[in-house]
Each structure stands twice: as C-alpha cells, then as structure tokens.
Write an enzyme that holds these catalytic residues in place. Structure first.
Site, PDB file in Angstrom:
ATOM      1  CG  PHE A 115      -1.606   1.271   1.596  1.00 11.49           C
ATOM      2  CD1 PHE A 115      -2.815   1.640   0.985  1.00 11.49           C
ATOM      3  CD2 PHE A 115      -0.894   2.404   1.931  1.00 11.49           C
ATOM      4  CE1 PHE A 115      -3.796   2.564   1.270  1.00 11.49           C
ATOM      5  CE2 PHE A 115      -1.609   3.829   2.022  1.00 11.49           C
ATOM      6  CZ  PHE A 115      -2.902   3.791   1.664  1.00 11.49           C
ATOM      7  CD  GLU A 116       5.224   2.556  -2.119  1.00 15.45           C
ATOM      8  OE1 GLU A 116       4.822   2.621  -3.384  1.00 15.45           O
ATOM      9  OE2 GLU A 116       6.166   2.614  -1.702  1.00 15.45           O
ATOM     10  CB  ILE A 117      -1.449   7.163  -1.262  1.00  9.99           C
ATOM     11  CG1 ILE A 117      -2.609   6.306  -1.140  1.00  9.99           C
ATOM     12  CG2 ILE A 117      -1.903   8.490  -2.019  1.00  9.99           C
ATOM     13  CD1 ILE A 117      -3.530   6.634  -0.390  1.00  9.99           C
TER      14      ILE A 117
END
Ligand code: GDP
Ligand code: MN
Length: 381
Positions: A271-273
């Site tokens: 998960f990465e933003i």
C-alpha cells in the site's frame, strides 16, 4: 354494471398514478435512490469537516493522480478482487485512472475485465527491457550463487529472480514509465488486497493540500537476511549527498542510534499513496542509482519497502509522511483495522478490530507514534 364499476375504479387509479408521476417529473421532486437507504449519507467533506481529520480537504475536485498496479496476466483474478474493493470503498465516487504495468504484454482477457471494473480510464504499459534486466555492472554468476544460497537458507523469495527484478522496478522505475509521467500522485494496489472501510475523503487531495509525499497504513520489521548490506549502502549515499538529507526527518523511526545502524522498520509498500514528483526528483534518483550501483537488489534481496521507507525517512520532513489510520487494509498476512468503534461504524467497516496489527510486537507503528509524539487514537488498545 358491476363490471363497469370495476373498470371505472381502475381507470381512476391509473389517472391518479399518472398525475402523480407527471407532478413528480414537473416539480423535479427527487425520489430517494437506493443508495441513500443503505446508510445515512454524509458527504465526504462534511464527514471529514466534522471529524476534523483531514484539514484542507474541502472540495471534491480531483487531483492529477492514478492507481498503479504491477501485475502478471496470471494475477488477473486476484487483481479483480482488489479493484472491486477499491472501487466499492472509494473510486466509484472519484473515477481515478488506473495504470497497469507488466514485464510481458497484458493479454486481452486481462485488459477487458479490468477495464470493465475500473470506473476511471485504464492504461496498460509494457515495461522496457532495460528496466527489468541486469545492469551491466552486475555479475550474473555471483547473483545466481546468491540466489541459490538464499534458497538453501529458505529465505522468503530467496531463490527468485523475477522477485528481484520486481523489487528493483518498484524501487527505481515504475514512476518514470511513460504512462506515469503525466501524473502527480500514485496509489499502489496489489492483487488480493482488501479495504474494510469507506474512504470518504480523497486521500490524493489530502496529500496534495498538505504537502505530504509518502504515506502508509502498516509498518513492520524487515527480514535481516534480505538486506545485510543495505544500511552501509545508504550510509555511503548519505555521506556523498548530505545536501539530500532533510532536516526534521524521520531518522528516529528507522534508526535507534542516530543513524549508525538500521532498526529494520519500514512502511509496508504494497500500500502506498505518494508523490510521483518526489520519486522523480534528483534527490530520489541519486539515492536509487547509488543503491543500485552497490548491487544489493541482486546479490541480496533488497525489497522496495525498505528502499522507499529509508528514502522517505531520511530525505523528507517527518511531517511529509502520513499515517492513514482510517484506511482499513489487508494484504496477506496483516490487517490494519481502526480499533475505535465510532470510526468503524461511521465508515461502515467490515474488519475485526482484534485483527489490527498496529500495536503488535512485530509492528513498527508504535515507534512511529513515539517519534511523532502522537497519542494513540481513542479506543486503540
Ligand atoms: P509479496 O506481496 O511481497 O508477496 O509479492 P507479490 O507476489 O504480491 O508481488 C508484488 C507485486 O509485484 C504484485 O503486484 C505482483 O502482481 C507483482 N509481481 C510480482 N512478480 C512479478 C513479475 O514477475 N511480473 C510482473 N509483471 N509483476 C510481478
Ligand atoms: Mn503482494
């Protein structure tokens, strides 16, 4: 006679009905749609304004951003699950684009189905060979020996060549694929993930309006055996490029002794933003190239998670890294679930609070809270 009365009744009813619908259509009277029966509807912004959690998010205007997924054709059915959960919990309201990247051409079935499921535009990119192969300074025999040795030691993905190309690609190249060049922010999504709560404010917009460059939901310790020389490579970079090291950075999160050794804490990068412009900056590219020269992506098995995390913790200000505690998330085998009941009810969450990984021994999130002098949110045990 009796027959006539019945017909008259039907006629009268039909007339009343038609008049009703005529009036409704004339007066623009809105019949509630099915969605508003499902749960009390609050606009994202109203919700967040009330909660005061994402200051600065006050418009539904979209940001120049995209979802991005690296996948194989064989990941299709696991990817379908991820897209469905992202769309249901967030993107159906925003219709952000989705970029799919692969070291082989995506087949028609993959494209057809993912395009049907994504509410925004979809783009499919082939990874250029030079981003998914050995750079000329790598000794391939030495790399093969390292893989065999790590396989013998039963290190996870220790014997895998493709996994190493994948980690290197995610570390240094996905953000400069031609399809990514026009976007400012990305949200990485892997196959078989789950989002357990509604996402009622646009995290992209939050990132932009608050000058955030990187974000996470789960953090943990890396396996030492995959990164024995990573920290010495990082230290060499820091010595050669002191101009890239940020003041007020989050070094305390990744080192317990002022940078002498790495404590192996990292943000879980499935998960990465984050900001693509940051990853494309000279600062980050210098960092990646310096690490890449040292060969640890192939001679060891450096993951993109510690590589991204160390970059964020040394070259960004601490306050440019965001912990999204109300984005409830699962990637095998860990869950991030808000312990606070009101949050779970407000966001229609479906995760079990007992499954929350944040405060377990193997998590680094407690350290993140300490470093940032944050108190745990209400109800979080
Ligand atoms: P894990 O989460 O560390 O267990 O690794 P995954 O198997 O989930 O791989 C991470 C991401 O890279 C996922 O999005 C995969 O679909 C993708 N991926 C892994 N290996 C390859 C590969 O050889 N080719 C392509 N195109 N994608 C890959
Ligand atoms: Mn994965």
């Amino acid at each position: 006679m009796a027959v006539n009365v019945r017909y008259t009744r039907y006629l009268a009813l039909a007339l009343v009905g038609m008049t009703f619908f005529y009036l409704v259509s004339r007066t623009n009277l809105q019949l509630p749609n099915s969605a508003s029966f499902a749960r009390p509807v609050q606009s994202y912004n109203e919700f967040k304004a009330n909660k005061n959690e994402y200051p600065g998010v006050n418009s539904t205007e979209r940001v120049n951003a995209t979802f991005v997924t690296l996948a194989r054709n064989s990941d299709l059915w696991d990817m379908v699950k991820s897209i469905r959960t992202v769309e249901d919990r967030f993107n159906r309201e925003y219709n952000y684009d989705w970029v799919f990247l692969n070291d082989k051409e995506f087949d028609d079935e993959f494209k057809k189905l993912t395009t049907a499921l994504v509410s925004g535009k979809t783009h499919y990119g082939l990874i250029p060979k030079e981003h998914w192969s050995y750079p000329e300074w790598i000794d391939e025999d030495k790399a093969a020996e390292a893989r065999a040795e790590m396989e013998r030691k039963k290190i996870i993905y220790g014997g895998s060549e493709s996994y190493r190309h994948m980690c290197r690609y995610e570390s240094g190249f996905f953000f400069r694929h031609p399809l990514m060049m026009n976007y400012e922010y990305y949200w990485r999504v892997e196959p078989s993930i789950e989002l357990f709560c509604d996402i009622r404010a646009d995290p992209f917009r939050f990132m932009k309006e608050n000058d955030k460059k990187y974000s996470f939901v789960i953090s943990l310790y890396e396996y030492e055996a995959t990164i024995p020389s990573l920290w010495s490579s990082v230290k060499k970079f820091m010595t050669n490029h002191p101009e890239h090291i940020a003041e007020d950075n989050a070094m305390e999160f990744i080192s317990d002794n002022g940078g002498e050794t790495y404590n192996k804490c990292h943000f879980w990068s499935n998960f990465e933003i984050g900001s693509l412009e940051w990853l494309r900056s000279k600062q980050y590219i210098d960092y990646f190239e310096s690490l890449d020269q040292d060969g640890g992506f192939f001679y060891e098995r450096w993951g993109d998670a510690p590589v991204h995390s160390i970059a964020a913790a040394t070259m960004l200000r601490k306050d440019q890294i965001q912990f999204f505690h109300d984005i409830a998330y699962y990637h095998v085998p860990f869950t991030h679930c808000p312990n606070d009941e009101q949050t779970r009810l407000d966001l229609a969450c479906s995760c079990k609070p007992k499954d929350n990984f944040d405060w377990r021994d193997y998590s680094c999130t407690n350290k993140w809270f300490k470093v940032n002098h944050l108190s745990k949110p209400d109800g979080w045990d």
